[in-house]
Design a protein around this motif. Structure first.
Motif, PDB file in Angstrom:
ATOM      1  N   MET A  42       9.506   7.234 -11.557  1.00  0.00           N
ATOM      2  CA  MET A  42      10.956   7.216 -11.339  1.00  0.00           C
ATOM      3  C   MET A  42      11.426   5.930 -10.664  1.00  0.00           C
ATOM      4  SD  MET A  42      11.983  11.099 -10.354  1.00  0.00           S
ATOM      5  CE  MET A  42      10.569  11.654  -9.453  1.00  0.00           C
ATOM      6  N   GLY A  43      10.478   5.025 -10.377  1.00  0.00           N
ATOM      7  CA  GLY A  43      10.850   3.746  -9.779  1.00  0.00           C
ATOM      8  C   GLY A  43      11.146   3.825  -8.297  1.00  0.00           C
ATOM      9  N   LEU A  44      10.601   4.830  -7.624  1.00  0.00           N
ATOM     10  CA  LEU A  44      10.888   5.013  -6.207  1.00  0.00           C
ATOM     11  C   LEU A  44       9.739   4.595  -5.295  1.00  0.00           C
ATOM     12  CD1 LEU A  44      12.666   8.456  -6.506  1.00  0.00           C
ATOM     13  CD2 LEU A  44      13.741   6.250  -6.008  1.00  0.00           C
ATOM     14  N   ALA A  45       8.633   4.116  -5.852  1.00  0.00           N
ATOM     15  CA  ALA A  45       7.475   3.751  -5.035  1.00  0.00           C
ATOM     16  C   ALA A  45       7.756   2.491  -4.212  1.00  0.00           C
ATOM     17  CB  ALA A  45       6.242   3.560  -5.916  1.00  0.00           C
ATOM     18  N   THR A  46       8.430   1.529  -4.814  1.00  0.00           N
ATOM     19  CA  THR A  46       8.787   0.289  -4.114  1.00  0.00           C
ATOM     20  C   THR A  46      10.189  -0.119  -4.549  1.00  0.00           C
ATOM     21  OG1 THR A  46       7.836  -1.088  -5.856  1.00  0.00           O
ATOM     22  CG2 THR A  46       6.411  -0.548  -3.998  1.00  0.00           C
ATOM     23  N   ARG A  47      10.885  -0.784  -3.662  1.00  0.00           N
ATOM     24  CA  ARG A  47      12.213  -1.308  -4.023  1.00  0.00           C
ATOM     25  C   ARG A  47      12.035  -2.707  -4.589  1.00  0.00           C
ATOM     26  NH1 ARG A  47      16.382  -1.155   0.511  1.00  0.00           N
ATOM     27  NH2 ARG A  47      17.856  -1.396  -1.182  1.00  0.00           N
ATOM     28  N   VAL A  61      23.754   5.483  -4.892  1.00  0.00           N
ATOM     29  CA  VAL A  61      22.622   5.868  -4.039  1.00  0.00           C
ATOM     30  C   VAL A  61      21.326   5.783  -4.846  1.00  0.00           C
ATOM     31  CG1 VAL A  61      21.568   7.756  -2.726  1.00  0.00           C
ATOM     32  CG2 VAL A  61      24.028   7.327  -2.551  1.00  0.00           C
ATOM     33  N   ALA A  62      21.348   6.270  -6.083  1.00  0.00           N
ATOM     34  CA  ALA A  62      20.156   6.230  -6.935  1.00  0.00           C
ATOM     35  C   ALA A  62      19.720   4.797  -7.202  1.00  0.00           C
ATOM     36  CB  ALA A  62      20.434   6.953  -8.254  1.00  0.00           C
ATOM     37  N   LEU A  63      20.668   3.900  -7.423  1.00  0.00           N
ATOM     38  CA  LEU A  63      20.318   2.501  -7.672  1.00  0.00           C
ATOM     39  C   LEU A  63      19.861   1.810  -6.391  1.00  0.00           C
ATOM     40  CD1 LEU A  63      23.216   1.559 -10.104  1.00  0.00           C
ATOM     41  CD2 LEU A  63      20.824   2.026 -10.684  1.00  0.00           C
ATOM     42  N   ALA A  64      20.525   2.085  -5.266  1.00  0.00           N
ATOM     43  CA  ALA A  64      20.168   1.459  -3.992  1.00  0.00           C
ATOM     44  C   ALA A  64      18.762   1.863  -3.549  1.00  0.00           C
ATOM     45  CB  ALA A  64      21.183   1.828  -2.922  1.00  0.00           C
ATOM     46  N   ALA A  65      18.319   3.052  -3.939  1.00  0.00           N
ATOM     47  CA  ALA A  65      16.965   3.490  -3.595  1.00  0.00           C
ATOM     48  C   ALA A  65      15.909   2.693  -4.350  1.00  0.00           C
ATOM     49  CB  ALA A  65      16.810   4.975  -3.902  1.00  0.00           C
ATOM     50  N   ARG A  66      16.321   2.025  -5.428  1.00  0.00           N
ATOM     51  CA  ARG A  66      15.366   1.331  -6.289  1.00  0.00           C
ATOM     52  C   ARG A  66      15.430  -0.183  -6.214  1.00  0.00           C
ATOM     53  NH1 ARG A  66      16.843   6.183  -8.493  1.00  0.00           N
ATOM     54  NH2 ARG A  66      15.160   7.340  -9.507  1.00  0.00           N
ATOM     55  N   THR A  67      16.498  -0.742  -5.647  1.00  0.00           N
ATOM     56  CA  THR A  67      16.630  -2.197  -5.608  1.00  0.00           C
ATOM     57  C   THR A  67      17.320  -2.642  -4.331  1.00  0.00           C
ATOM     58  OG1 THR A  67      17.414  -4.160  -6.780  1.00  0.00           O
ATOM     59  CG2 THR A  67      18.831  -2.236  -6.872  1.00  0.00           C
ATOM     60  N   SER A  68      16.975  -3.857  -3.907  1.00  0.00           N
ATOM     61  CA  SER A  68      17.649  -4.447  -2.749  1.00  0.00           C
ATOM     62  C   SER A  68      18.735  -5.417  -3.201  1.00  0.00           C
ATOM     63  CB  SER A  68      16.632  -5.158  -1.857  1.00  0.00           C
ATOM     64  OG  SER A  68      15.960  -6.167  -2.583  1.00  0.00           O
ATOM     65  N   ARG A 120      13.761  -6.330  -6.465  1.00  0.00           N
ATOM     66  CA  ARG A 120      14.903  -7.225  -6.260  1.00  0.00           C
ATOM     67  C   ARG A 120      15.689  -7.393  -7.560  1.00  0.00           C
ATOM     68  NH1 ARG A 120      11.453 -11.481  -2.784  1.00  0.00           N
ATOM     69  NH2 ARG A 120      11.490 -10.330  -0.840  1.00  0.00           N
ATOM     70  N   GLN A 121      15.345  -6.589  -8.558  1.00  0.00           N
ATOM     71  CA  GLN A 121      16.022  -6.689  -9.853  1.00  0.00           C
ATOM     72  C   GLN A 121      17.479  -6.242  -9.740  1.00  0.00           C
ATOM     73  OE1 GLN A 121      13.159  -4.117 -11.917  1.00  0.00           O
ATOM     74  NE2 GLN A 121      13.034  -5.754 -13.445  1.00  0.00           N
ATOM     75  N   ARG A 122      18.306  -6.839 -10.584  1.00  0.00           N
ATOM     76  CA  ARG A 122      19.688  -6.360 -10.680  1.00  0.00           C
ATOM     77  C   ARG A 122      19.661  -4.957 -11.275  1.00  0.00           C
ATOM     78  NH1 ARG A 122      23.135 -10.433 -13.912  1.00  0.00           N
ATOM     79  NH2 ARG A 122      24.777  -9.017 -13.269  1.00  0.00           N
ATOM     80  N   PRO A 123      20.632  -4.115 -10.946  1.00  0.00           N
ATOM     81  CA  PRO A 123      20.611  -2.722 -11.400  1.00  0.00           C
ATOM     82  C   PRO A 123      20.386  -2.538 -12.899  1.00  0.00           C
ATOM     83  CG  PRO A 123      22.253  -2.967  -9.718  1.00  0.00           C
ATOM     84  CD  PRO A 123      21.733  -4.355 -10.010  1.00  0.00           C
ATOM     85  N   ALA A 124      21.019  -3.334 -13.746  1.00  0.00           N
ATOM     86  CA  ALA A 124      20.875  -3.146 -15.193  1.00  0.00           C
ATOM     87  C   ALA A 124      19.472  -3.500 -15.696  1.00  0.00           C
ATOM     88  CB  ALA A 124      21.917  -3.967 -15.945  1.00  0.00           C
ATOM     89  N   ASP A 125      18.681  -4.177 -14.870  1.00  0.00           N
ATOM     90  CA  ASP A 125      17.318  -4.544 -15.266  1.00  0.00           C
ATOM     91  C   ASP A 125      16.278  -3.518 -14.812  1.00  0.00           C
ATOM     92  OD1 ASP A 125      18.220  -6.924 -16.442  1.00  0.00           O
ATOM     93  OD2 ASP A 125      18.185  -7.948 -14.496  1.00  0.00           O
ATOM     94  N   LEU A 126      16.698  -2.489 -14.103  1.00  0.00           N
ATOM     95  CA  LEU A 126      15.755  -1.485 -13.607  1.00  0.00           C
ATOM     96  C   LEU A 126      15.241  -0.614 -14.746  1.00  0.00           C
ATOM     97  CD1 LEU A 126      17.698  -0.357 -10.421  1.00  0.00           C
ATOM     98  CD2 LEU A 126      15.609  -1.737 -10.495  1.00  0.00           C
ATOM     99  N   PRO A 127      13.936  -0.347 -14.772  1.00  0.00           N
ATOM    100  CA  PRO A 127      13.375   0.499 -15.839  1.00  0.00           C
ATOM    101  C   PRO A 127      13.970   1.907 -15.890  1.00  0.00           C
ATOM    102  CG  PRO A 127      11.617  -0.626 -14.648  1.00  0.00           C
ATOM    103  CD  PRO A 127      12.888  -0.889 -13.903  1.00  0.00           C
ATOM    104  N   VAL A 128      14.446   2.416 -14.766  1.00  0.00           N
ATOM    105  CA  VAL A 128      15.010   3.768 -14.748  1.00  0.00           C
ATOM    106  C   VAL A 128      16.215   3.879 -15.685  1.00  0.00           C
ATOM    107  CG1 VAL A 128      16.613   3.472 -12.808  1.00  0.00           C
ATOM    108  CG2 VAL A 128      15.601   5.710 -13.247  1.00  0.00           C
ATOM    109  N   LEU A 129      16.855   2.773 -15.980  1.00  0.00           N
ATOM    110  CA  LEU A 129      18.030   2.823 -16.847  1.00  0.00           C
ATOM    111  C   LEU A 129      17.677   2.984 -18.319  1.00  0.00           C
ATOM    112  CD1 LEU A 129      20.554   0.423 -15.144  1.00  0.00           C
ATOM    113  CD2 LEU A 129      20.404   2.895 -15.046  1.00  0.00           C
ATOM    114  N   ASP A 130      16.382   3.017 -18.636  1.00  0.00           N
ATOM    115  CA  ASP A 130      16.000   3.405 -19.996  1.00  0.00           C
ATOM    116  C   ASP A 130      16.466   4.839 -20.244  1.00  0.00           C
ATOM    117  OD1 ASP A 130      14.850   0.954 -20.329  1.00  0.00           O
ATOM    118  OD2 ASP A 130      12.784   1.664 -20.116  1.00  0.00           O
TER     119      ASP A 130
END
Length: 89
Positions: free
Chosen positions: A17-22, A47-54, A24-34
């Motif tokens: 789910m991409g929650l193991a580490t945060r 909140v869901a995006l902030a948990a995954r990226t700084s 620095r990717q922009r939100p649209a580049d996060l794998p969770v958005l697949d």
């Protein structure tokens, strides 16, 4: 048969789910958005995006859609019937 314990299953799910580490990717580049993130209440998507990226959460490549999740079904015949009233109109 493969044997796994609860801790291994939870570790896999957290990582998937991409929650193991945060990152620095922009939100649209996060794998969770697949699959996308859901907005249950106002702002929960942030909140869901902030948990995954700084990175900053404002990303003009993101869009909001109204969608329903569920199983894909294929049928040869429609599973619904048009409504008709008792007078035949």
């Amino acid at each position: 048969m493969v044997s796994v314990d609860r801790a291994q299953v939870m570790a896999y799910r957290v990582a998937a789910m991409g929650l193991a580490t945060r990152s620095r990717q922009r939100p649209a580049d996060l794998p969770v958005l697949d699959l996308g993130v859901q907005e249950y209440t106002s702002g929960s998507d942030h909140v869901a995006l902030a948990a995954r990226t700084s990175a900053g959460l404002d990303d003009d490549r993101l869009i909001m859609v109204w969608a329903a999740r569920g199983p894909r079904t294929c049928t040869a015949e429609p599973t619904w019937r048009p409504w008709s009233n008792s007078s035949g109109r």
